[in-house]
Motif scaffolding. Structure first.
Motif, PDB file in Angstrom:
ATOM      1  N   ALA A 100     -12.050 -61.266 -53.934  1.00 53.69           N
ATOM      2  CA  ALA A 100     -13.125 -60.606 -54.677  1.00 53.69           C
ATOM      3  C   ALA A 100     -14.386 -61.450 -54.608  1.00 53.69           C
ATOM      4  O   ALA A 100     -14.319 -62.678 -54.539  1.00 53.69           O
ATOM      5  CB  ALA A 100     -12.719 -60.413 -56.140  1.00 53.69           C
ATOM      6  N   GLY A 101     -15.529 -60.781 -54.634  1.00 55.91           N
ATOM      7  CA  GLY A 101     -16.810 -61.440 -54.762  1.00 55.91           C
ATOM      8  C   GLY A 101     -17.215 -61.465 -56.221  1.00 55.91           C
ATOM      9  O   GLY A 101     -16.582 -60.824 -57.066  1.00 55.91           O
ATOM     10  N   THR A 102     -18.261 -62.181 -56.551  1.00 55.94           N
ATOM     11  CA  THR A 102     -18.745 -62.261 -57.925  1.00 55.94           C
ATOM     12  C   THR A 102     -19.000 -60.861 -58.477  1.00 55.94           C
ATOM     13  O   THR A 102     -19.683 -60.058 -57.854  1.00 55.94           O
ATOM     14  CB  THR A 102     -20.039 -63.090 -57.988  1.00 55.94           C
ATOM     15  N   GLY A 103     -18.402 -60.563 -59.623  1.00 60.13           N
ATOM     16  CA  GLY A 103     -18.578 -59.269 -60.270  1.00 60.13           C
ATOM     17  C   GLY A 103     -17.614 -58.189 -59.829  1.00 60.13           C
ATOM     18  O   GLY A 103     -17.575 -57.112 -60.410  1.00 60.13           O
ATOM     19  N   ASP A 104     -16.801 -58.469 -58.799  1.00 61.96           N
ATOM     20  CA  ASP A 104     -15.815 -57.495 -58.320  1.00 61.96           C
ATOM     21  C   ASP A 104     -14.520 -57.599 -59.112  1.00 61.96           C
ATOM     22  O   ASP A 104     -14.124 -58.685 -59.546  1.00 61.96           O
ATOM     23  CB  ASP A 104     -15.487 -57.726 -56.844  1.00 61.96           C
ATOM     24  N   ALA A 105     -13.827 -56.465 -59.256  1.00 60.00           N
ATOM     25  CA  ALA A 105     -12.515 -56.457 -59.895  1.00 60.00           C
ATOM     26  C   ALA A 105     -11.491 -57.016 -58.908  1.00 60.00           C
ATOM     27  O   ALA A 105     -11.632 -56.844 -57.693  1.00 60.00           O
ATOM     28  CB  ALA A 105     -12.134 -55.045 -60.306  1.00 60.00           C
ATOM     29  N   LEU A 106     -10.477 -57.682 -59.432  1.00 59.83           N
ATOM     30  CA  LEU A 106      -9.432 -58.187 -58.565  1.00 59.83           C
ATOM     31  C   LEU A 106      -8.077 -58.020 -59.214  1.00 59.83           C
ATOM     32  O   LEU A 106      -7.974 -57.810 -60.422  1.00 59.83           O
ATOM     33  CB  LEU A 106      -9.673 -59.643 -58.163  1.00 59.83           C
ATOM     34  N   ASP A 107      -7.028 -58.089 -58.375  1.00 61.22           N
ATOM     35  CA  ASP A 107      -5.650 -58.046 -58.846  1.00 61.22           C
ATOM     36  C   ASP A 107      -5.133 -59.482 -58.874  1.00 61.22           C
ATOM     37  O   ASP A 107      -5.422 -60.270 -57.971  1.00 61.22           O
ATOM     38  CB  ASP A 107      -4.774 -57.216 -57.910  1.00 61.22           C
ATOM     39  N   ILE A 108      -4.344 -59.797 -59.906  1.00 62.09           N
ATOM     40  CA  ILE A 108      -3.853 -61.158 -60.095  1.00 62.09           C
ATOM     41  C   ILE A 108      -2.351 -61.129 -60.335  1.00 62.09           C
ATOM     42  O   ILE A 108      -1.867 -60.421 -61.224  1.00 62.09           O
ATOM     43  CB  ILE A 108      -4.550 -61.824 -61.304  1.00 62.09           C
ATOM     44  N   TYR A 109      -1.610 -61.901 -59.510  1.00 64.64           N
ATOM     45  CA  TYR A 109      -0.187 -62.097 -59.768  1.00 64.64           C
ATOM     46  C   TYR A 109      -0.058 -62.982 -61.004  1.00 64.64           C
ATOM     47  O   TYR A 109      -0.700 -64.023 -61.087  1.00 64.64           O
ATOM     48  CB  TYR A 109       0.492 -62.843 -58.623  1.00 64.64           C
ATOM     49  N   VAL A 110       0.805 -62.592 -61.944  1.00 69.32           N
ATOM     50  CA  VAL A 110       1.042 -63.447 -63.107  1.00 69.32           C
ATOM     51  C   VAL A 110       2.476 -63.956 -63.151  1.00 69.32           C
ATOM     52  O   VAL A 110       2.798 -64.838 -63.954  1.00 69.32           O
ATOM     53  CB  VAL A 110       0.661 -62.742 -64.431  1.00 69.32           C
ATOM     54  N   ALA A 111       3.353 -63.431 -62.285  1.00 77.76           N
ATOM     55  CA  ALA A 111       4.740 -63.895 -62.185  1.00 77.76           C
ATOM     56  C   ALA A 111       5.368 -63.285 -60.949  1.00 77.76           C
ATOM     57  O   ALA A 111       4.878 -62.296 -60.410  1.00 77.76           O
ATOM     58  CB  ALA A 111       5.529 -63.489 -63.429  1.00 77.76           C
ATOM     59  N   GLY A 112       6.464 -63.895 -60.497  1.00 80.13           N
ATOM     60  CA  GLY A 112       7.217 -63.376 -59.366  1.00 80.13           C
ATOM     61  C   GLY A 112       7.094 -64.259 -58.143  1.00 80.13           C
ATOM     62  O   GLY A 112       6.537 -65.353 -58.191  1.00 80.13           O
ATOM     63  N   LEU A 113       7.644 -63.783 -57.020  1.00 82.31           N
ATOM     64  CA  LEU A 113       7.549 -64.498 -55.752  1.00 82.31           C
ATOM     65  C   LEU A 113       6.229 -64.130 -55.095  1.00 82.31           C
ATOM     66  O   LEU A 113       6.017 -62.974 -54.717  1.00 82.31           O
ATOM     67  CB  LEU A 113       8.706 -64.114 -54.833  1.00 82.31           C
ATOM     68  N   VAL A 114       5.331 -65.105 -54.993  1.00 82.09           N
ATOM     69  CA  VAL A 114       3.971 -64.836 -54.510  1.00 82.09           C
ATOM     70  C   VAL A 114       3.495 -65.946 -53.566  1.00 82.09           C
ATOM     71  O   VAL A 114       3.962 -67.079 -53.651  1.00 82.09           O
ATOM     72  CB  VAL A 114       2.973 -64.705 -55.694  1.00 82.09           C
ATOM     73  N   PRO A 115       2.560 -65.627 -52.667  1.00 79.97           N
ATOM     74  CA  PRO A 115       1.973 -66.672 -51.827  1.00 79.97           C
ATOM     75  C   PRO A 115       0.903 -67.438 -52.605  1.00 79.97           C
ATOM     76  O   PRO A 115       0.074 -66.834 -53.283  1.00 79.97           O
ATOM     77  CB  PRO A 115       1.362 -65.887 -50.671  1.00 79.97           C
ATOM     78  N   ILE A 116       0.943 -68.758 -52.522  1.00 81.15           N
ATOM     79  CA  ILE A 116      -0.055 -69.592 -53.191  1.00 81.15           C
ATOM     80  C   ILE A 116      -0.705 -70.491 -52.148  1.00 81.15           C
ATOM     81  O   ILE A 116      -0.025 -71.076 -51.306  1.00 81.15           O
ATOM     82  CB  ILE A 116       0.555 -70.443 -54.325  1.00 81.15           C
ATOM     83  N   LEU A 117      -2.019 -70.630 -52.237  1.00 78.31           N
ATOM     84  CA  LEU A 117      -2.789 -71.425 -51.284  1.00 78.31           C
ATOM     85  C   LEU A 117      -2.721 -72.917 -51.633  1.00 78.31           C
ATOM     86  O   LEU A 117      -3.048 -73.316 -52.750  1.00 78.31           O
ATOM     87  CB  LEU A 117      -4.236 -70.949 -51.268  1.00 78.31           C
TER      88      LEU A 117
END
Length: 161
Positions: free
Chosen positions: A79-96
């Motif tokens: 997302a860019g500044t001001g854009d909506a985004l989806d966020i993982y809060v639990a589960g098997l996820v890719p992390i940078l």
């Protein structure tokens, strides 16, 4: 009269047998579906896989410092500044991560890095003015991927004295 075999328990009271069974399930490909929240607005540009935090101005990349380490989750979408985004809060996820974790790190904890939006396998030194948090357990490290799969379970911040 015997009381039966004694089993070691983890800090949260679960038996080692339970923990071993969960690890076997993960290794066997059992899916743990991620939990996602949507619609929060980015306060800055955010990339997929970056650990994020929330404040009154929006969602920002998190890092291990005195104020930026309360991890909300991990960005599922960019997302860019001001854009909506989806966020993982639990589960098997890719992390940078800043660099690709070795395959030998599977099953170990990972932590919020002192670099914005990154995870690390090394907990920051806990000293005065430093705060850090656990992100979860590394599941898919192979030494080449900088965004391995992690069982996301953000921990509460730990404050240095």
């Amino acid at each position: 009269m015997g009381i039966g075999p004694l089993r070691t328990r983890t800090r949260d009271g679960q038996s080692v047998d339970d923990l071993e069974a969960r690890i076997e399930a993960l290794e066997g490909g059992v899916s743990v579906g991620p939990m996602v929240i949507s619609g929060l607005l980015a306060g800055e540009a955010i990339a997929i896989g970056e650990p994020v935090m929330l404040n009154s101005s929006g969602v920002f990349r998190a890092r291990a410092t005195t104020s930026d380490c309360v991890v909300l989750g991990v960005a599922k979408t960019a997302a860019g500044t001001g854009d909506a985004l989806d966020i993982y809060v639990a589960g098997l996820v890719p992390i940078l991560f800043g660099s690709a974790p070795a395959s030998a790190t599977k099953g170990t904890l990972c932590y919020l890095s002192s670099t914005y939006g990154r995870a690390t396998i090394t907990p920051p030194t806990l000293s005065a003015g430093v705060t850090w948090a656990t992100l979860g357990v590394i599941v898919g490290a192979d030494g080449a991927d900088t965004s391995p799969t992690v069982l996301l379970r953000p921990g509460d911040p730990i404050y240095g004295g």
